[in-house]
Motif scaffolding. Sequence first.
Motif, mmCIF file in Angstrom:
data_model
loop_
_atom_site.group_PDB
_atom_site.id
_atom_site.type_symbol
_atom_site.label_atom_id
_atom_site.label_comp_id
_atom_site.label_asym_id
_atom_site.label_seq_id
_atom_site.Cartn_x
_atom_site.Cartn_y
_atom_site.Cartn_z
ATOM 1 N N GLY A 9 36.545 54.158 43.086
ATOM 2 C CA GLY A 9 35.978 52.824 42.936
ATOM 3 C C GLY A 9 35.802 52.095 44.247
ATOM 4 N N ALA A 10 35.585 52.810 45.322
ATOM 5 C CA ALA A 10 35.483 52.196 46.646
ATOM 6 C C ALA A 10 34.300 51.230 46.743
ATOM 7 N N ALA A 11 33.167 51.591 46.164
ATOM 8 C CA ALA A 11 31.986 50.727 46.246
ATOM 9 C C ALA A 11 32.218 49.410 45.499
ATOM 10 N N LEU A 12 32.832 49.490 44.329
ATOM 11 C CA LEU A 12 33.122 48.284 43.541
ATOM 12 C C LEU A 12 34.131 47.406 44.274
ATOM 13 N N TRP A 13 35.201 48.003 44.787
ATOM 14 C CA TRP A 13 36.237 47.257 45.511
ATOM 15 C C TRP A 13 35.640 46.581 46.739
ATOM 16 N N THR A 14 34.787 47.303 47.462
ATOM 17 C CA THR A 14 34.160 46.743 48.654
ATOM 18 C C THR A 14 33.261 45.567 48.297
ATOM 19 N N ALA A 15 32.537 45.664 47.196
ATOM 20 C CA ALA A 15 31.671 44.565 46.759
ATOM 21 C C ALA A 15 32.495 43.335 46.379
ATOM 22 N N VAL A 16 33.613 43.540 45.699
ATOM 23 C CA VAL A 16 34.486 42.417 45.316
ATOM 24 C C VAL A 16 35.049 41.747 46.563
ATOM 25 N N MET A 17 35.489 42.548 47.532
ATOM 26 C CA MET A 17 36.062 41.982 48.763
ATOM 27 C C MET A 17 34.991 41.243 49.572
ATOM 28 N N ARG A 18 33.783 41.775 49.598
ATOM 29 C CA ARG A 18 32.694 41.116 50.321
ATOM 30 C C ARG A 18 32.372 39.778 49.660
ATOM 31 N N MET A 64 41.000 42.304 40.492
ATOM 32 C CA MET A 64 41.461 42.124 39.117
ATOM 33 C C MET A 64 40.437 41.319 38.335
ATOM 34 N N PRO A 65 40.439 41.411 37.003
ATOM 35 C CA PRO A 65 39.470 40.669 36.194
ATOM 36 C C PRO A 65 39.635 39.160 36.350
ATOM 37 N N ARG A 66 38.531 38.448 36.333
ATOM 38 C CA ARG A 66 38.588 36.980 36.396
ATOM 39 C C ARG A 66 39.184 36.412 35.108
ATOM 40 N N ASP A 67 39.089 37.146 34.014
ATOM 41 C CA ASP A 67 39.687 36.756 32.744
ATOM 42 C C ASP A 67 40.762 37.795 32.399
ATOM 43 N N PRO A 68 41.953 37.689 32.992
ATOM 44 C CA PRO A 68 42.951 38.739 32.799
ATOM 45 C C PRO A 68 43.525 38.809 31.389
ATOM 46 N N ILE A 69 43.361 37.771 30.599
ATOM 47 C CA ILE A 69 43.910 37.800 29.241
ATOM 48 C C ILE A 69 43.059 38.687 28.348
ATOM 49 N N ASN A 70 41.741 38.521 28.395
ATOM 50 C CA ASN A 70 40.853 39.279 27.519
ATOM 51 C C ASN A 70 40.370 40.587 28.120
ATOM 52 N N GLU A 71 40.388 40.689 29.439
ATOM 53 C CA GLU A 71 39.864 41.885 30.096
ATOM 54 C C GLU A 71 40.920 42.540 30.985
ATOM 55 N N GLY A 72 42.189 42.321 30.691
ATOM 56 C CA GLY A 72 43.258 42.767 31.566
ATOM 57 C C GLY A 72 43.648 44.226 31.447
ATOM 58 N N ASP A 73 43.280 44.884 30.356
ATOM 59 C CA ASP A 73 43.667 46.287 30.246
ATOM 60 C C ASP A 73 42.824 47.116 31.216
ATOM 61 N N PHE A 74 43.373 48.235 31.655
ATOM 62 C CA PHE A 74 42.758 49.023 32.724
ATOM 63 C C PHE A 74 41.388 49.585 32.340
ATOM 64 N N VAL A 75 41.209 49.972 31.093
ATOM 65 C CA VAL A 75 39.934 50.558 30.669
ATOM 66 C C VAL A 75 38.821 49.523 30.756
ATOM 67 N N THR A 76 39.072 48.327 30.259
ATOM 68 C CA THR A 76 38.071 47.267 30.311
ATOM 69 C C THR A 76 37.818 46.835 31.749
ATOM 70 N N ALA A 77 38.882 46.662 32.526
ATOM 71 C CA ALA A 77 38.743 46.210 33.910
ATOM 72 C C ALA A 77 37.957 47.201 34.760
ATOM 73 N N ALA A 78 38.130 48.479 34.508
ATOM 74 C CA ALA A 78 37.432 49.500 35.300
ATOM 75 C C ALA A 78 35.940 49.509 35.029
ATOM 76 N N SER A 79 35.521 49.009 33.870
ATOM 77 C CA SER A 79 34.101 49.022 33.537
ATOM 78 C C SER A 79 33.388 47.718 33.892
ATOM 79 N N LEU A 80 34.102 46.748 34.451
ATOM 80 C CA LEU A 80 33.489 45.459 34.772
ATOM 81 C C LEU A 80 32.679 45.525 36.063
ATOM 82 N N PRO A 81 31.625 44.714 36.167
ATOM 83 C CA PRO A 81 30.875 44.636 37.430
ATOM 84 C C PRO A 81 31.631 43.776 38.443
ATOM 85 N N ALA A 82 31.203 43.821 39.684
ATOM 86 C CA ALA A 82 31.886 43.095 40.764
ATOM 87 C C ALA A 82 31.880 41.586 40.532
ATOM 88 N N SER A 83 30.884 41.072 39.858
ATOM 89 C CA SER A 83 30.811 39.627 39.615
ATOM 90 C C SER A 83 31.898 39.140 38.659
#
Length: 135
Positions: A9-18, A64-83
Amino acid sequence: MTVRPPIVGAALWTAVMRNADHRCECRGACGKKHDPDRKRVQGRCDLENGKHVSKVGQVVLIAMPRDPINEGDFVTAASLPASRLAAMCPPCHDAVRRKIKSAEKKLPPQEDGLFAAEEFVVSKASTEQADVGAA
């Protein structure tokens, strides 16, 4: 000093950090004011990616997800876009997770809508009737 992205997930992580300008995006969700000037205003956490902090060592931000309550599980979080992901430092991330766990423990137990507990209670009359029928 720059921090290398994770292997997966390097591309996604880099986009979030940018998007976060390589700085923690916490604005009080962890329970702190993040007010270094003591002006009693809510600020943004000042920890940056790769910055050395004496107690923590080198800071490596977490996406991490901006909505950690509803999207906090790893499967959902891994499929989220950088926004829909936020950059968080480990202390803020851990504090947010602790607050969520504490709030979950205070919730009343949820009943399953499919089954009610009364269905599984065996009354004395029904056991006596079953004994009579069996004889």
